[in-house]
Scaffold this motif. Structure first.
Motif, PDB file in Angstrom:
ATOM      1  N   ASN A 116      -2.567  -0.283  -2.619  1.00 24.05           N
ATOM      2  CA  ASN A 116      -2.943   1.129  -2.701  1.00 24.05           C
ATOM      3  C   ASN A 116      -1.966   1.943  -3.543  1.00 24.05           C
ATOM      4  O   ASN A 116      -2.379   2.869  -4.249  1.00 24.05           O
ATOM      5  CB  ASN A 116      -3.053   1.746  -1.301  1.00 24.05           C
ATOM      6  CG  ASN A 116      -3.760   3.079  -1.325  1.00 24.05           C
ATOM      7  OD1 ASN A 116      -4.979   3.143  -1.374  1.00 24.05           O
ATOM      8  ND2 ASN A 116      -2.977   4.162  -1.316  1.00 24.05           N
ATOM      9  N   ASP A 167       0.813  -1.210   0.000  1.00 27.71           N
ATOM     10  CA  ASP A 167       0.000   0.000   0.000  1.00 27.71           C
ATOM     11  C   ASP A 167       0.848   1.263   0.000  1.00 27.71           C
ATOM     12  O   ASP A 167       0.457   2.283  -0.567  1.00 27.71           O
ATOM     13  CB  ASP A 167      -0.914   0.000   1.231  1.00 27.71           C
ATOM     14  CG  ASP A 167      -1.982  -1.078   1.154  1.00 27.71           C
ATOM     15  OD1 ASP A 167      -2.624  -1.193   0.093  1.00 27.71           O
ATOM     16  OD2 ASP A 167      -2.181  -1.796   2.145  1.00 27.71           O
ATOM     17  N   HIS A 190      -3.214  -5.140  -0.596  1.00 31.12           N
ATOM     18  CA  HIS A 190      -1.917  -4.462  -0.417  1.00 31.12           C
ATOM     19  C   HIS A 190      -1.508  -3.723  -1.689  1.00 31.12           C
ATOM     20  O   HIS A 190      -0.340  -3.736  -2.086  1.00 31.12           O
ATOM     21  CB  HIS A 190      -0.826  -5.472  -0.028  1.00 31.12           C
ATOM     22  CG  HIS A 190      -0.967  -6.032   1.352  1.00 31.12           C
ATOM     23  ND1 HIS A 190      -0.498  -5.376   2.471  1.00 31.12           N
ATOM     24  CD2 HIS A 190      -1.534  -7.175   1.801  1.00 31.12           C
ATOM     25  CE1 HIS A 190      -0.761  -6.114   3.548  1.00 31.12           C
ATOM     26  NE2 HIS A 190      -1.401  -7.203   3.172  1.00 31.12           N
ATOM     27  N   SER A 209      -7.331  -2.295   0.761  1.00 30.91           N
ATOM     28  CA  SER A 209      -7.238  -2.033  -0.675  1.00 30.91           C
ATOM     29  C   SER A 209      -7.458  -3.313  -1.473  1.00 30.91           C
ATOM     30  O   SER A 209      -7.214  -4.419  -0.985  1.00 30.91           O
ATOM     31  CB  SER A 209      -5.872  -1.435  -1.023  1.00 30.91           C
ATOM     32  OG  SER A 209      -4.825  -2.350  -0.713  1.00 30.91           O
ATOM     33  N   TYR A 255      -0.759   6.373   0.438  1.00 33.21           N
ATOM     34  CA  TYR A 255      -0.972   5.994   1.834  1.00 33.21           C
ATOM     35  C   TYR A 255       0.362   5.898   2.562  1.00 33.21           C
ATOM     36  O   TYR A 255       1.311   5.299   2.050  1.00 33.21           O
ATOM     37  CB  TYR A 255      -1.690   4.643   1.898  1.00 33.21           C
ATOM     38  CG  TYR A 255      -2.027   4.184   3.294  1.00 33.21           C
ATOM     39  CD1 TYR A 255      -2.947   4.880   4.078  1.00 33.21           C
ATOM     40  CD2 TYR A 255      -1.416   3.059   3.840  1.00 33.21           C
ATOM     41  CE1 TYR A 255      -3.250   4.456   5.363  1.00 33.21           C
ATOM     42  CE2 TYR A 255      -1.716   2.629   5.121  1.00 33.21           C
ATOM     43  CZ  TYR A 255      -2.638   3.332   5.879  1.00 33.21           C
ATOM     44  OH  TYR A 255      -2.932   2.919   7.155  1.00 33.21           O
TER      45      TYR A 255
END
Length: 526
Positions: free
Chosen positions: A272, A212, A270, A299, A291
């Motif tokens: 993002n 992310d 995972h 996500s 993020y």
């Protein structure tokens, strides 16, 4: 002149023998609060399958050469050159690498017919005339050289104690993982880790490249992944990414040390950083903000879009082309934002993509709850409190022919704190002191999973709280050495009271390599 050289060699051997005897004499006197240090062959880590001290030492000194044989393959020559490089710095000796087997020194001998040594095993024999490293493969010769390093003094010339080591690994896969997605690290730091791991016979480096918080490898087909998705990290730092050339360089560097790189692109969760880079990968077409926190499970790629599968095909295709190793890791953990049916459907197609690009799938053990493709490898990261049904799914998959890599979070995760006083790290799986990280048997860890289904072990290092080399190495060392022994040594050798002494004996070596290891109170450090 020959007489003088012979006399000098005799004096060097005698001096080395006296030096070893004196050192053992010191070690034999118990220091306050700690047991006597083990003799040289008993200090080896990982503990070899068989080791016997016998006879006089070999004088490792100014006249020592490394011999690779007159008809040895070029790869053997490269092993000899690398061993010379590894020994020159600590010893201060020239250590030329020469062809030919006749004469003293350190001899590298490839015996293709030595089937009992397998793909990575070796035999090391030391007499006053020299040290002979024998293996069926160049990888075995490399591992023999790493054992020789531990038999030599940490600094300067000295004596290699007489004797024989015959050694083969218990498990084929002995890995460590590093997460460069939560906090970015340059390739040079990962190379340093490769060197540290390889000397303890770890043969796999799993690199968690995306999450992310960041996308760390350039992709020509989707350039914004690295340019935008890589420009951040936990806490809001600048992040960064590797070029393809840097990744190729790392893979080649590791391969020279017989370490296979296993890259991971985590999906369908995972992601993002990918979604922030390309809104078309979301179901509503809107890109989220980058993020910088540490929460997980929020996500997901849009499973229903064909564009999603074009994306993974192109990205995994580029990665497969860059990676000569057998495996591509596709994550699959903590996909809480992806409904179960969608998760199974997505993983079906993702596994097909990996196969199409000629690689074997590795995924976190949640794949067991979907439909693992034939031959897919599962990586178990559960712990003592993991639900019985989840463990049972992994056991069933293992029995059905899916190899299992064991990375139990409350044993093998290097980012778990040692204790309450540890500054970096997390504790969601509990504290993991050095003794706990070592005191389990991979062959019998998951009830019902046969040892034949265990591919090996891996020690992951997640970096939510780790942003510096010093913290990385403090959390990895010394626990990663215990995981190295669990992966290599026979089950009969796994014994904490003996291991703690072997581990303590590594202290001068770790210090000489400027590794800021954690001085665990349960270990009688030298």
């Amino acid at each position: 002149m020959r007489v003088l050289r012979r006399a000098l060699g005799t004096l060097l051997a005698l001096g080395a023998a006296i030096s070893c005897t004196a050192a053992h004499g010191d070690d034999a006197r118990p220091h306050a609060g700690r047991a006597p240090a083990p003799a040289p062959y008993e200090r080896l880590l990982p503990r070899p399958a068989s080791a016997r001290a016998e006879g006089a030492p070999y004088a490792f000194g100014a006249g020592t050469v490394i011999r690779t044989g007159t008809s040895a393959p070029e790869e053997v020559r490269r092993v000899g050159e690398l061993l010379a490089e590894q020994l020159r710095g600590p010893s201060g000796l020239p250590l030329p690498v020469v062809e030919g087997e006749e004469g003293g020194g350190i001899r590298l001998r490839l015996e293709r017919g030595a089937g009992e040594l397998g793909a990575e095993g070796y035999r090391l024999t030391t007499t006053p005339a020299g040290v002979t490293l024998t293996a069926r493969t160049p990888a075995g010769l490399f591992h023999a050289g790493q054992t020789l390093r531990q038999l030599l003094p940490v600094r300067g010339p000295g004596g290699v104690p007489g004797g024989t080591v015959t050694d083969v690994p218990r498990f084929a896969y002995r890995g460590a993982m590093v997460d460069v997605a939560r906090h970015f690290f340059p390739v040079e730091q990962v190379k340093r880790y490769v060197d540290q791991l390889a000397q303890y016979k770890i043969n796999t480096l799993h690199v968690h490249l995306t999450d992310d918080q960041g996308w760390r490898l350039a992709a020509d087909s989707w350039p914004r992944l690295a340019e935008y998705g890589g420009a951040g990290e936990v806490g809001g730092g600048p992040g960064g990414h590797w070029t393809k050339e840097e990744y190729r360089d790392l893979v080649a560097y590791a391969a020279e040390r017989y370490v296979e790189v296993v890259p991971e692109i985590d999906m369908p969760g995972h992601v993002n950083a990918a979604l922030a880079s390309y809104g078309e990968l979301t179901c509503d077409g809107k890109a989220p903000e980058r993020y910088t926190g540490t929460k997980v499970g929020f996500s997901s790629l849009c499973v229903g879009k064909e564009r999603t599968y074009e994306f993974i095909d192109q990205v995994l295709g580029e990665l497969a082309e860059l990676t000569p190793g057998r495996y591509l890791h596709i994550g699959g953990d903590e996909a809480r934002a992806t409904p179960a049916a969608d998760y199974a459907a997505f993983m079906d197609r993702a596994q097909q993509v990996v196969a199409r690009h000629g690689k074997t799938v590795v995924a976190w053990h949640q794949l067991a709850s979907a439909r693992p493709a034939p031959g897919a490898v599962l990586q178990y990261w559960g712990h003592d409190r993991t639900a019985a049904a989840e463990k049972a799914a992994v056991v069933a998959a293992g029995k059905a022919g899916h190899p299992v890599i064991l990375s139990p979070a409350d044993r093998a995760y290097l980012d778990m704190k040692y204790d309450a006083a540890t500054k970096p790290g997390l504790a969601w799986a509990g504290y993991v002191p050095v003794q706990r990280s070592y005191s389990w048997d991979p062959g019998s860890y998951l009830a019902g999973l046969p040892e034949s289904a265990v591919l090996g072990v891996e020690a992951p290092l997640w970096t939510e709280t780790i942003a510096t080399r010093a913290d990385w190495e403090l959390m990895a060392f010394p626990r990663v050495l215990g995981l190295a022994e669990l992966g290599w040594s026979p089950a009969s050798a796994l014994d904490w009271p003996a291991y703690r002494l072997r581990l303590a004996a590594q202290a001068p070596r770790l210090t000489a390599q400027h590794i800021p290891y954690y001085r665990a109170p349960e270990v009688p450090w030298e």
